[in-house]
Every structure is written in C-alpha cells, then in structure tokens.
Write an enzyme that holds these catalytic residues in place. Structure first.
Site, PDB file in Angstrom:
ATOM      1  N   GLN A   1      -6.070  -4.353  10.873  1.00  0.00           N
ATOM      2  CA  GLN A   1      -5.023  -3.836  11.664  1.00  0.00           C
ATOM      3  C   GLN A   1      -5.230  -2.484  12.409  1.00  0.00           C
ATOM      4  OE1 GLN A   1      -1.140  -3.820   9.425  1.00  0.00           O
ATOM      5  NE2 GLN A   1      -2.251  -4.308   7.533  1.00  0.00           N
TER       6      GLN A   1
ATOM      7  N   ASP B   1      -3.540   7.814   4.921  1.00  0.00           N
ATOM      8  CA  ASP B   1      -2.798   6.404   5.216  1.00  0.00           C
ATOM      9  C   ASP B   1      -3.582   5.802   6.742  1.00  0.00           C
ATOM     10  OD1 ASP B   1      -1.492   3.986   4.833  1.00  0.00           O
ATOM     11  OD2 ASP B   1       0.486   4.930   5.385  1.00  0.00           O
ATOM     12  N   GLU B   2      -3.449   4.507   6.865  1.00  0.00           N
ATOM     13  CA  GLU B   2      -4.132   4.011   7.890  1.00  0.00           C
ATOM     14  C   GLU B   2      -5.464   4.375   8.380  1.00  0.00           C
ATOM     15  OE1 GLU B   2      -2.379   1.391   8.745  1.00  0.00           O
ATOM     16  OE2 GLU B   2      -0.378   2.040   8.834  1.00  0.00           O
TER      17      GLU B   2
ATOM     18  N   LYS C   1       0.794  -1.279  -0.030  1.00  0.00           N
ATOM     19  CA  LYS C   1      -0.014   0.278  -0.030  1.00  0.00           C
ATOM     20  C   LYS C   1       0.823   1.382  -0.040  1.00  0.00           C
ATOM     21  CE  LYS C   1       0.068   0.723   4.703  1.00  0.00           C
ATOM     22  NZ  LYS C   1      -0.282   1.460   5.831  1.00  0.00           N
ATOM     23  N   THR C   2       2.141   1.201   0.762  1.00  0.00           N
ATOM     24  CA  THR C   2       2.914   2.541   0.708  1.00  0.00           C
ATOM     25  C   THR C   2       3.367   2.726  -0.517  1.00  0.00           C
ATOM     26  OG1 THR C   2       3.488   1.805   2.857  1.00  0.00           O
ATOM     27  CG2 THR C   2       4.825   3.412   1.696  1.00  0.00           C
TER      28      THR C   2
ATOM     29  N   ARG D   1       4.438  -8.789  10.219  1.00  0.00           N
ATOM     30  CA  ARG D   1       5.713  -7.813  10.020  1.00  0.00           C
ATOM     31  C   ARG D   1       6.757  -8.733   9.732  1.00  0.00           C
ATOM     32  NH1 ARG D   1       3.511  -4.086   8.887  1.00  0.00           N
ATOM     33  NH2 ARG D   1       1.702  -5.640   9.438  1.00  0.00           N
TER      34      ARG D   1
END
Length: 684
Positions: free
Chosen positions: A248, A217-218, A31-32, A586
């Site tokens: 998340q 974002d997020e 996504k980044t 992660r």
DNA sequence: AAGGAAGACTTTTTT
DNA sequence: AGTCTTCCTT
C-alpha cells in the site's frame, strides 16, 4: 483488559509492548484496531503514562480517527497522548526550540503555494525566466532534497547535473528568504527537528525521555526525514512499533521509501515481526481479485490475504462512452443500490485525479444524489480565504513578506507594482522586513491598519478579530459592493470562516492566533464535512487510504488515467498498481469498475484503452455489464414513445448520439437519458 | 494603477 | 474547459 475480540496474531501484537516491533498488516487486517488497543493496553495494563506515548499518522484524518477510537477505550486520558501527524509533531518540536533554529517565536508556516510564490520571487530577483525555470518543478526538487535531509550545503555535494546546480542556487536563496520572512515550509517541519537533534544531543535526550513508547502508522510511507526523526527519538528505549504494508505504499512521489519497512529488521536487530494476513473487510471475490492484481508487482514481499467472509457477488465492469456516461452509470447503479437498503454513506466513488470529480458533481446534482467531496480543492485554498488568512498571518508575524505582499493591495487600495517594488528594494537595502520599511503614503495607511489589528488581536477573541479584519481591510465591503453571484459566494465563504474560528474556540483549550494559524496551515483538507452525513463520498484513491465502504466505484480505469500517463519506469508503474490495489481493497461487498472509452482532457478528446489492471483481476471474479440491461441497444427515432418506470409515458423529442431528450407528461417535462439506460423502454 | 483581453497552463497523488 | 498570468490599453 478484554482482548477476546482479537485473533492470535493481533493479540500478540498488542501484548508485545517492549522493544522494536514491526507489524506487517495487509489491507483490512485490523491494524487500526491493533494500534488503538495497544495504546489502551499500555496505559491500562502496563501503567504507562499517556504522555509518554507518541502515536504518529500521516494524515489529519487518520490521527483524528485514532484519537476517537482510543477515546472509546480509555476516555479522557486520550488527550494526554501525543497523537498527531508527522508534520504536526514536527511543528511542536520546532515551536518548542525555535530559538535554536534561528527562528523567532512567531514564525509562519508557508504552504505549498506560498513556497512557490516565494520561489517565483527568487527567480525574478535573479533575472531567471520562470518559463525556463518552472517554479513548481523547482519547488519539487527542493522539497525532494529536504525530504532527503539535504540542506543547501549537502545538496551542493550531491548536485551533479547542470539542472541540479541551477536548482542549488535557487535553493540557497530560497532558504535565505525563508529565514528573512521568519518562516518555514512544510518540509522544514520534518527537517528542522532532525537538525536540532543532530546539533543538540541533550535536547534529543529530553525527547527520548519524554516519548518512551512510539507507534507509527503507515510506515511504508515514511520518507528519509521522517525515518531519521523517529529513529532518533526511539533510539534510547527502542520501544518502537511500526505498522505498514509495502503493497500500500503510494507516496513514492513525495519521497516515501517503502524500503524503510524492509530495513526495519536491519535497523533494529532485535525486532520482532508479526504478519497480519487475515482480512476482515472484503468478500472472497474482491480479495482474490486484489491478490491477483498485486502479485504482478515484482518488487515486493510475497503476501496473500485470506478471509472467512462469503464469496460475494462478482466485480462489475462497465465500459462507458465518455466521462459523462460514466457518471450516469454510477448514478444509476447508486439509485438501484439505495432500493436494496444500502445507504449513501456506505458508498464511495474513487478516482485518480481531483479533476475527475467535476463531472460527478454536476451529474449527482442533476440526479439528486447527495454527495461530499473528501479532501480536494479545499476551503482553505480558496482565494478569498487565503486572502483573509494572509491578513491573520501578517498580524501574527509582520516579517511574513509573502503574506504581506498577498494582502497589501487586496482588495485594491492603490498600492501598485512600482510602489511595492520600491518597498522591497528599500527593505533589502536596510535589511529589514517589508512591513518595517513602510514609511509613507498609502502603504503607511495599510501599516497603521495592520498595527491596529495587532492591538485588537491581543484582547479580542479570534472570531472578533476575523470580523475586524473583514471590516477594516475592506474585503467584506468590496465583495458586498460587487454584488455578483460569485462575489456573494465568496462573501459566504468568508462568513463561513467565522464558524471555523467559532468551532475552534469551542473545541480547543488553548485558543490563540498562534494555535489557530498552526491548525489552518497544517490542515489543508476541508476534512470535517461532518462524518455522520448521509452522503456519497467522492475522493481520490490517495485520500481513500485507510477507509472502507460497502460499495466502491473505481472510475476512470483507463490507460493514461490509472495507470497515470506520467508513470513510465517500472517502479512508477508498480506504484500505480499499488494504488489500484488500495482502491480495490477499500470495498467490503460490492465493487464496480468503470472505464470510459472517450474522455475530455485539457479541452481535447482523448481515446484511451481500458486499464491493463482490469485484465489482471482474472475472469473468475469479474463480469462485464454487457449482459446487463445497460447494453440493450434499441434503434430509437424522434417521435418514438417511451415508457419510464418513474416518469411514465414520454415521447422522444431529440436524439443526440446516444442521448435521448424525452418529453414526459406533467409534472415531469423534458429529461435526458442515455439510450442504453435501463430505466426506459420503447413502446411498440 | 486598474481593468480587460489574450495567452499560458493545467490535471497526479498530500502535509 | 476552466483558471491563472501577463500584457496592453486607458
């Protein structure tokens, strides 16, 4: 622009530049990359002016990373894009409109602790016992109200319980005090812009015209204030692209409402939704484990991550005796991994609470494993640094009573409690700041010193100002005089602060006390511990969000730690599970889970069960270390001979439960090992 | 007003 | 267990 490296969905997400867009991006789905490519695409291909783009992240770390990655794509134009955290963006708006918000230009930002001490003062003034009225709890309550955009008036309608009504009184007083201090708290940085926009449509319009393209974002972590803020700014052009993953969402405790992401389609009926389920990060084993865990959450949107990556090795679980053994295990595995060519910076140890880092620090020091603590008790929270910053804040804003009271008698200069109390009363009576109220005696000397420093701040550089503060305040002199190890340490920290200002002066175009204090106030993490350092990272799971490592250790996997004992309701438990899910995802290649059957907590020994989350992984993807060398149980006795792969032959001098003290021959001397450590063998 | 001792409190996670 | 607060003595 070449978009060949993107998959079809990702490409779609980049190409859709007009209108509302929701990208549901699973962990590790790039996504980044999508966000940064999209920004570049807007500028290069669509000719959008960089300054009309607003990209919002949650943490400073994330915003820094985004800047760096956009910079790789479009170069120096990046600096014209507004890439910042919510709070930093809010600050910008407040600063640009301070006069409409009842503030003076040089308003201060109070951090968490400043706010709490302000609440303490309010309690004291109202003769309320801080034991009954826990200041931290009240702070949280007020913070919660602000995050829901409830000012004292709105909160008064909402407050029903006895407790809420008590909080309301304090909230009112607290707001007044903030005003009198010409200060705002963290939550105000979000709430004030919304207030501004509600009261001044023409100003809102200005921002709408300015930021025509908004990326967030997020998004699952937005609270009401953040949600309304961005909704307002994006309302006119509706070019809003939000990225998030409900699985998340781990900030419910600070008012984040993951339903914002579910409601996006309702808010913007024309919204397009793109799902990114392809994971590029983890092995199949890790991903399947993660899927198995998260599917136990009832309150979620079904989503299953897939990957083309190899199956990889199974996840390892180790049951340690206690927190010390836990660190020994991790240290040992790290040593082993290093031999296979993995480097330190590809390894991270994740834990639920900051306090857990301490044992690792001492063990890693003993084992000579270089490490860095990400986030955590930051440099800026140290007493001596806060003292120094208090001077700077007072120099900048003399009405900042909180910081005045912090430094007026630090170091001790004979201004006692009684004197201070009198000053506060006088200030209140005359309706001036405490600083203004000072007119005689020792406090006057202090006032003169601050005024001198104010003059200095007008012409000197930041670093020079800091030097002058250190000299004139006596902070430096006192620590030098003390001469203890601790004092020296504090002194070093103060000097280290000068490298912070130096670095700031080098980096920033606009150097002012104002911009510096803003940065110090909003960057609470001592984040930049130079990323390129080859060190093992230690951090909380929260701090790990958005990051990835070849090797991940998740430690403290016990009932009570993770899930944390404070999680009682189902919603809270599910957030704990999401936290575990974030931790698991992660990992790229190797994942180690560690639980300790015994752990010291609050000076007491606790016996905890293994975290239920581990069972949810499913046997196919995890294996215990039982079969491993870590579980060789040999009966040792004092005097037995030992062979160690590195230290050679040794003799057991002492046995303490599972800890052997072994004397090796020159030059190694005494060392301690766990009985079941794989590196030692008994010689028969 | 300062310094030391006893006592309370901590450890959920961040801007 | 370690830190921060409050109380007590000088």
């Amino acid at each position: 622009m070449n978009l060949d490296e993107l998959n079809e969905r990702q490409k779609e997400a980049v190409l859709l530049t007009k209108g509302p867009l929701l990208i549901l991006a699973g962990a590790g789905s790039g996504k980044t990359r999508v966000l940064t490519t999209k920004i570049a695409y807007l500028i290069i291909e669509k000719g959008i002016s960089p300054s009309s783009i607003l990209a919002i992240t949650f943490t400073n770390k994330a915003s820094k990373e985004m800047k760096e990655r956009v910079n790789l794509l479009i170069g120096e134009k990046t600096k014209d894009i507004q890439i910042s955290t919510f709070h930093s963006f809010g600050y910008k708006i407040v600063r640009e409109n301070y006069h409409l918000l009842g503030l003076e230009k040089n308003f201060s930002i109070l951090d968490e602790n400043d706010s709490i001490s302000l609440i303490r003062k309010v309690l004291k003034k109202n003769n309320l016992d801080p034991k009954h009225y826990n200041p931290k709890g009240i702070k949280q309550q007020i913070s919660g109200a602000k995050n829901e955009l409830l000012n004292p008036l709105a909160y008064s309608r909402y407050a029903k319980s006895y407790w809420e009504k008590e909080v309301l009184k304090i909230y009112k007083d607290y707001q007044q005090k903030l005003q009198a201090n010409n200060a705002v708290d963290f939550d105000d940085l979000l709430m004030l812009p919304v207030k501004l926009f509600k009261e001044n449509p023409q100003i809102l319009d200005k921002y709408q015209e300015h930021y025509k393209y908004i990326l967030i974002d997020e998004y699952q972590d937005t609270n009401e204030a953040q949600y309304v803020l961005t909704k307002k700014i994006s309302f006119k052009y509706q070019n809003i692209c939000v990225v998030g993953d409900g699985d998340q969402s781990i900030y419910g405790w600070r008012g984040a409402n993951y339903k914002n992401i579910l409601n996006f389609e309702k808010d913007y009926p024309k919204a397009k939704v793109i799902l990114l389920e392809k994971n590029y990060r983890s092995t199949k084993n890790i991903l399947k484990a993660a899927n198995n865990v998260i599917k136990n959450n009832k309150l979620r949107k079904e989503k299953t991550l897939i990957t083309d990556n190899e199956a990889g090795s199974k996840i390892k679980h180790y049951l340690a005796l206690d927190e010390k053994d836990e660190t020994l295990y991790v240290a040992e595995v790290i040593k082993r991994l290093l031999e296979t060519g993995i480097s330190l910076d590809e390894i991270a140890v994740l834990y639920r609470t900051n306090a857990q880092s301490q044992v690792f620090e001492s063990s890693f020091t003993v084992f000579n494993i270089p490490y860095k603590i990400v986030g955590a008790l930051s440099f800026y929270k140290r007493k001596e640094i806060k003292d120094l910053v208090a001077y700077l804040k007072l120099i900048y804003n003399e009405k900042d009573n909180v910081n005045l009271l912090r430094c007026i008698n630090t170091p001790r200069r004979g201004i006692g409690e009684k004197t201070i109390e009198d000053l506060i009363n006088k200030a209140e009576k005359e309706n001036v700041s405490v600083f203004e109220a000072i007119d005689y005696g020792k406090p006057l000397e202090f006032k003169k010193m601050i005024n001198q420093l104010k003059e200095i701040s007008k012409t000197y550089s930041l670093t020079e100002l800091v030097e002058e503060v250190l000299k004139k305040s006596g902070l430096e002199f006192n620590l030098k005089n003390e001469g203890t190890l601790e004092a020296n340490n504090r002194l070093e920290n103060l000097y280290e602060f000068k490298s912070v200002t130096l670095e700031f002066e080098k980096r920033e175009e606009e150097i002012s006390l104002e911009s510096f204090l803003k940065e110090v106030s909003l960057i609470s993490n001592s984040e930049e511990l130079k990323e390129e350092d080859d060190k093992v990272s230690l951090m909380t799971v929260h701090a790990a969000k958005g990051l990835e490592f070849e090797v991940i250790f998740i430690v403290g996997l016990e009932e009570g730690i993770m899930p944390h004992y404070s999680a009682e309701e189902i919603g809270e438990l599910e957030e704990e599970r999401r936290l575990f899910y974030v931790a698991v995802t992660r990992a790229k290649k190797h994942l180690y889970l560690v639980s300790a059957s015994q752990r010291m907590r609050f000076g007491e020994i606790w016996n905890n069960n293994i975290s239920p989350f581990i069972k949810e992984i499913g046997e196919d993807y995890i294996e215990g270390e039982e079969g491993d060398v870590f579980y060789q149980e040999v009966d040792y006795q004092v005097g037995d001979l030992i062979f160690h792969e590195k230290f050679g032959q040794g003799i057991i001098k002492e046995i303490n439960n599972d800890l052997l003290t072994i004397l090796f021959s020159y030059p190694y001397q005494m060392k301690q090992f766990m009985k079941k450590h794989k590196s030692i063998k008994k010689i028969n």
